[in-house]
Design a protein around this motif. Structure first.
Motif, PDB file in Angstrom:
ATOM      1  N   ARG A 205      -2.241 -39.306  30.353  1.00  0.00           N
ATOM      2  CA  ARG A 205      -1.507 -38.251  29.660  1.00  0.00           C
ATOM      3  C   ARG A 205      -0.003 -38.474  29.757  1.00  0.00           C
ATOM      4  NH1 ARG A 205      -5.492 -34.105  32.056  1.00  0.00           N
ATOM      5  NH2 ARG A 205      -7.185 -34.146  30.548  1.00  0.00           N
ATOM      6  N   ARG A 206       0.457 -39.043  30.849  1.00  0.00           N
ATOM      7  CA  ARG A 206       1.879 -39.388  30.943  1.00  0.00           C
ATOM      8  C   ARG A 206       2.231 -40.466  29.925  1.00  0.00           C
ATOM      9  NH1 ARG A 206       1.006 -39.625  36.622  1.00  0.00           N
ATOM     10  NH2 ARG A 206       1.683 -41.798  36.744  1.00  0.00           N
ATOM     11  N   ARG A 207       1.341 -41.445  29.748  1.00  0.00           N
ATOM     12  CA  ARG A 207       1.573 -42.498  28.761  1.00  0.00           C
ATOM     13  C   ARG A 207       1.664 -41.899  27.353  1.00  0.00           C
ATOM     14  NH1 ARG A 207       3.001 -46.939  31.719  1.00  0.00           N
ATOM     15  NH2 ARG A 207       1.354 -47.604  33.150  1.00  0.00           N
ATOM     16  N   LEU A 208       0.757 -40.975  27.040  1.00  0.00           N
ATOM     17  CA  LEU A 208       0.758 -40.371  25.713  1.00  0.00           C
ATOM     18  C   LEU A 208       2.037 -39.585  25.474  1.00  0.00           C
ATOM     19  CD1 LEU A 208      -0.603 -39.653  23.040  1.00  0.00           C
ATOM     20  CD2 LEU A 208      -1.632 -37.691  24.199  1.00  0.00           C
ATOM     21  N   ARG A 209       2.469 -38.823  26.463  1.00  0.00           N
ATOM     22  CA  ARG A 209       3.671 -38.017  26.289  1.00  0.00           C
ATOM     23  C   ARG A 209       4.893 -38.902  26.061  1.00  0.00           C
ATOM     24  NH1 ARG A 209       7.861 -35.932  28.975  1.00  0.00           N
ATOM     25  NH2 ARG A 209       8.598 -33.912  28.251  1.00  0.00           N
ATOM     26  N   ALA A 210       4.989 -40.003  26.811  1.00  0.00           N
ATOM     27  CA  ALA A 210       6.116 -40.919  26.637  1.00  0.00           C
ATOM     28  C   ALA A 210       6.126 -41.505  25.225  1.00  0.00           C
ATOM     29  CB  ALA A 210       6.051 -42.033  27.674  1.00  0.00           C
ATOM     30  N   LEU A 211       4.950 -41.825  24.708  1.00  0.00           N
ATOM     31  CA  LEU A 211       4.854 -42.334  23.344  1.00  0.00           C
ATOM     32  C   LEU A 211       5.171 -41.237  22.329  1.00  0.00           C
ATOM     33  CD1 LEU A 211       3.961 -44.425  21.188  1.00  0.00           C
ATOM     34  CD2 LEU A 211       1.595 -43.675  21.595  1.00  0.00           C
ATOM     35  N   ALA A 212       4.570 -40.061  22.518  1.00  0.00           N
ATOM     36  CA  ALA A 212       4.691 -38.981  21.532  1.00  0.00           C
ATOM     37  C   ALA A 212       6.131 -38.554  21.323  1.00  0.00           C
ATOM     38  CB  ALA A 212       3.851 -37.786  21.976  1.00  0.00           C
ATOM     39  N   CYS A 213       6.944 -38.571  22.375  1.00  0.00           N
ATOM     40  CA  CYS A 213       8.328 -38.106  22.256  1.00  0.00           C
ATOM     41  C   CYS A 213       9.155 -38.984  21.328  1.00  0.00           C
ATOM     42  CB  CYS A 213       8.978 -38.037  23.635  1.00  0.00           C
ATOM     43  SG  CYS A 213       8.340 -36.676  24.654  1.00  0.00           S
ATOM     44  N   THR A 214       8.686 -40.210  21.036  1.00  0.00           N
ATOM     45  CA  THR A 214       9.431 -41.101  20.142  1.00  0.00           C
ATOM     46  C   THR A 214       8.907 -41.059  18.713  1.00  0.00           C
ATOM     47  OG1 THR A 214       8.040 -43.118  20.340  1.00  0.00           O
ATOM     48  CG2 THR A 214       9.629 -42.667  22.110  1.00  0.00           C
ATOM     49  N   LEU A 215       7.798 -40.376  18.457  1.00  0.00           N
ATOM     50  CA  LEU A 215       7.113 -40.500  17.174  1.00  0.00           C
ATOM     51  C   LEU A 215       7.512 -39.399  16.189  1.00  0.00           C
ATOM     52  CD1 LEU A 215       3.418 -41.324  18.235  1.00  0.00           C
ATOM     53  CD2 LEU A 215       5.325 -42.892  17.860  1.00  0.00           C
ATOM     54  N   PRO A 216       8.144 -39.738  15.079  1.00  0.00           N
ATOM     55  CA  PRO A 216       8.325 -38.741  14.015  1.00  0.00           C
ATOM     56  C   PRO A 216       6.991 -38.158  13.554  1.00  0.00           C
ATOM     57  CG  PRO A 216       9.703 -40.668  13.594  1.00  0.00           C
ATOM     58  CD  PRO A 216       8.811 -41.012  14.750  1.00  0.00           C
ATOM     59  N   GLY A 217       5.952 -38.990  13.483  1.00  0.00           N
ATOM     60  CA  GLY A 217       4.652 -38.515  13.016  1.00  0.00           C
ATOM     61  C   GLY A 217       4.077 -37.408  13.874  1.00  0.00           C
ATOM     62  N   LEU A 218       4.219 -37.499  15.186  1.00  0.00           N
ATOM     63  CA  LEU A 218       3.720 -36.445  16.071  1.00  0.00           C
ATOM     64  C   LEU A 218       4.528 -35.164  15.897  1.00  0.00           C
ATOM     65  CD1 LEU A 218       3.880 -34.895  19.040  1.00  0.00           C
ATOM     66  CD2 LEU A 218       1.672 -35.669  18.177  1.00  0.00           C
ATOM     67  N   HIS A 219       5.845 -35.278  15.747  1.00  0.00           N
ATOM     68  CA  HIS A 219       6.676 -34.092  15.534  1.00  0.00           C
ATOM     69  C   HIS A 219       6.333 -33.390  14.218  1.00  0.00           C
ATOM     70  CE1 HIS A 219       9.003 -35.968  18.767  1.00  0.00           C
ATOM     71  NE2 HIS A 219       9.657 -34.826  18.906  1.00  0.00           N
ATOM     72  N   GLU A 220       5.809 -34.145  13.245  1.00  0.00           N
ATOM     73  CA  GLU A 220       5.409 -33.534  11.965  1.00  0.00           C
ATOM     74  C   GLU A 220       4.288 -32.515  12.137  1.00  0.00           C
ATOM     75  OE1 GLU A 220       6.905 -33.895   9.208  1.00  0.00           O
ATOM     76  OE2 GLU A 220       7.776 -35.902   9.044  1.00  0.00           O
ATOM     77  N   LEU A 221       3.585 -32.569  13.266  1.00  0.00           N
ATOM     78  CA  LEU A 221       2.436 -31.683  13.484  1.00  0.00           C
ATOM     79  C   LEU A 221       2.810 -30.418  14.246  1.00  0.00           C
ATOM     80  CD1 LEU A 221      -0.229 -34.382  14.457  1.00  0.00           C
ATOM     81  CD2 LEU A 221       0.414 -33.559  12.186  1.00  0.00           C
ATOM     82  N   LEU A 222       4.080 -30.220  14.547  1.00  0.00           N
ATOM     83  CA  LEU A 222       4.492 -29.021  15.278  1.00  0.00           C
ATOM     84  C   LEU A 222       4.144 -27.757  14.497  1.00  0.00           C
ATOM     85  CD1 LEU A 222       7.945 -30.294  16.525  1.00  0.00           C
ATOM     86  CD2 LEU A 222       6.010 -29.664  17.983  1.00  0.00           C
ATOM     87  N   PRO A 223       3.790 -26.679  15.189  1.00  0.00           N
ATOM     88  CA  PRO A 223       3.393 -25.455  14.482  1.00  0.00           C
ATOM     89  C   PRO A 223       4.569 -24.779  13.804  1.00  0.00           C
ATOM     90  CG  PRO A 223       3.508 -25.057  16.849  1.00  0.00           C
ATOM     91  CD  PRO A 223       3.708 -26.536  16.649  1.00  0.00           C
ATOM     92  N   GLY A 224       4.370 -24.360  12.547  1.00  0.00           N
ATOM     93  CA  GLY A 224       5.433 -23.713  11.795  1.00  0.00           C
ATOM     94  C   GLY A 224       5.184 -22.235  11.565  1.00  0.00           C
ATOM     95  N   TYR A 225       4.140 -21.675  12.144  1.00  0.00           N
ATOM     96  CA  TYR A 225       3.859 -20.251  11.983  1.00  0.00           C
ATOM     97  C   TYR A 225       4.330 -19.493  13.228  1.00  0.00           C
ATOM     98  CZ  TYR A 225      -0.268 -21.477  14.808  1.00  0.00           C
ATOM     99  OH  TYR A 225      -1.101 -21.944  15.794  1.00  0.00           O
ATOM    100  N   ARG A 226       4.218 -18.196  13.222  1.00  0.00           N
ATOM    101  CA  ARG A 226       4.663 -17.375  14.348  1.00  0.00           C
ATOM    102  C   ARG A 226       3.657 -17.515  15.481  1.00  0.00           C
ATOM    103  NH1 ARG A 226       8.663 -13.817  12.725  1.00  0.00           N
ATOM    104  NH2 ARG A 226       8.238 -12.394  14.449  1.00  0.00           N
TER     105      ARG A 226
END
Length: 451
Positions: A205-226
């Motif tokens: 999970r630490r490996r995934l988090r380190a990767l995810a923080c660099t990925l525009p694609g992962l940030h595209e999935l952030l929640p946009g609702y309340r």
């Protein structure tokens, strides 16, 4: 007597995978960086990290200088990431769509670099879709009045939607079929960025988090609702500053949330047909405190809170757009594009034959952890069951392609429960089935205790 294909058969069809759903190779060496054939590779990759280092998005790539890594095709083999869980291959979906097209040449498999932004992938899609449509119109089996039908899983639906609404693709579109697409994002993405901050955490999970923080694609999935709980029944929207406090990237988060704001203001999309996963335990809201995110499986509902569930990653109300018809299917996010019902639904839309739920179908929820240690039993919970005696659970070793167990489920706290030992490190599929729907499935990674 020759039988003419239905009207939908005459379209040019493009199939898009979800995040982590395309095979990626290193351009300079031809080395496969994601989508390898041996499922045991994922246990090693997420524990050593060496194989994943090349996937981190560089400053050059963020500036638009891409090409270091190429997407070659949609997944042909199961893949796995902690928290995001498993990604099933797309062989069955591609086969079903091709079998229901006027000719296999009418179908384009559009792999894309899921690490990068939706806008980047949509620009590539615009070029590929236009070339494919023109080639199909000129094909001996094609039609001069053919239009585009897009079949998209998960993040692929966001790429398709961006192409349709912001790059002018609507003029050629007949239908957009989405399978588990997070139109309004997923709380899981925010939780993933914050996973383990200041607390001990398993290495994968630490490996995934380190990767995810660099990925525009992962940030595209952030929640946009309340979805951010402030106090009892008072919720606000996640902000880019919130994401930065969790360890995410401020600029990437703002781009994603801006895109979702445009989505909310966009006109309805009458061509949308959405398959929405239901019945699975799904993060739906969160609380923020001290740079960490704690996810909850409920959302506000009037003056109270309700568990709306979803596909385990995308909660049901985030997986479609207002005014669009939805086909509800009890299935997990990574498996929805592999399920018989979703494939049959997509093909029925292609051929303009409406499809109802299978006879005898009942909703069923499956919960298993994303990872377990070898030597410890893997817990399995099944709920929302009408007829407990009819539930069958199976465990498959994906490396051996072999069924290895049929755990006996017993009643426990209103659900059915079993524990099953996984014999060694590797990737396993757990299935539960009852009634007319196909089995709900989930991938699990077994790792050695010291990993």
């Amino acid at each position: 007597m020759a039988i003419s294909p239905a009207a939908g058969h005459r379209d040019a069809v493009v199939v898009l995978p979800g995040i982590m759903g395309s095979e990626l190779i290193e351009s300079a060496t031809g080395r496969v960086l994601w989508g390898v054939s041996d499922p045991r590779w994922y246990g090693s990759a997420w524990t050593t990290g060496d194989a994943l280092a090349k996937l981190h998005v560089t400053e050059d790539e963020r500036a638009g200088r891409t090409g270091r890594i190429r997407a070659t095709r949609m997944l042909r083999f199961p893949a796995f990431a902690p928290v995001l869980r498993g990604f099933e291959p797309y062989r069955e979906l591609l086969r079903g769509v091709r079998n229901n097209a006027a000719h296999p040449d009418a179908v384009l498999e559009f792999a894309y670099d899921w690490r990068l932004s939706v806008a980047h992938a949509a620009a590539e899609l615009a070029k590929a879709a236009e070339a494919h449509l023109q080639a199909w119109r000129a094909h001996p089996q094609g039609s001069r009045d053919a239009r585009l039908t897009l079949v998209a899983h998960s993040m692929g639906g966001l790429v398709a939607h961006y192409f349709v609404t912001e790059l002018g693709g609507a003029g050629e579109l007949r239908t957009l079929i989405t399978l588990g697409t997070p139109f309004y994002g997923s709380v899981q993405a925010a939780g993933l960025l914050a996973t383990g901050r200041g607390t001990p955490l398993p290495l994968p999970r630490r490996r995934l988090r380190a990767l995810a923080c660099t990925l525009p694609g992962l940030h595209e999935l952030l929640p946009g609702y309340r979805c951010v709980k402030e106090r009892c029944c008072a919720y606000s929207q996640l902000t880019a500053v919130d994401v930065e406090s969790l360890g995410g990237d401020l600029e990437l988060a703002q781009r994603s949330l801006d895109r979702q704001e445009r989505l909310r203001a966009a006109a309805p999309l009458p061509q949308l047909r959405a398959v929405v996963g239901v019945g699975q335990r799904t993060p739906q809201s969160l609380t923020l405190a001290g740079g960490t995110a704690h996810v909850q499986e409920y959302v506000p509902d009037g003056g109270t809170c309700a568990d709306r569930r979803g596909d385990g990653t995308v909660y049901r109300d985030a997986a479609t757009l207002p005014g669009s018809p939805a086909f509800y299917l009890p299935q997990n996010h990574g498996s929805i594009a592999r399920s018989e019902e979703a494939i049959a639904y997509a093909c029925s839309v292609l051929t303009e034959r409406p499809l109802g739920p299978p006879l005898g179908a009942t909703e069923l929820g499956l919960y298993v952890p994303d990872m377990v240690e070898v030597g410890r039993p893997c817990p399995i919970e099944v709920d929302l069951v009408d007829n407990p005696a009819a539930v069958v659970c199976k465990v498959f070793d994906l490396a051996a392609n072999l069924e290895i167990a049929r755990p006996w489920l017993t009643p426990h706290d209103g659900s059915l429960y079993a524990e099953v030992p996984l014999p060694g490190p590797g990737l396993y599929r757990i299935e539960a089935k009852s009634g007319g729907f196909s089995a709900v499935s989930q991938l699990v990674l077994a790792v050695a205790p010291d990993e």
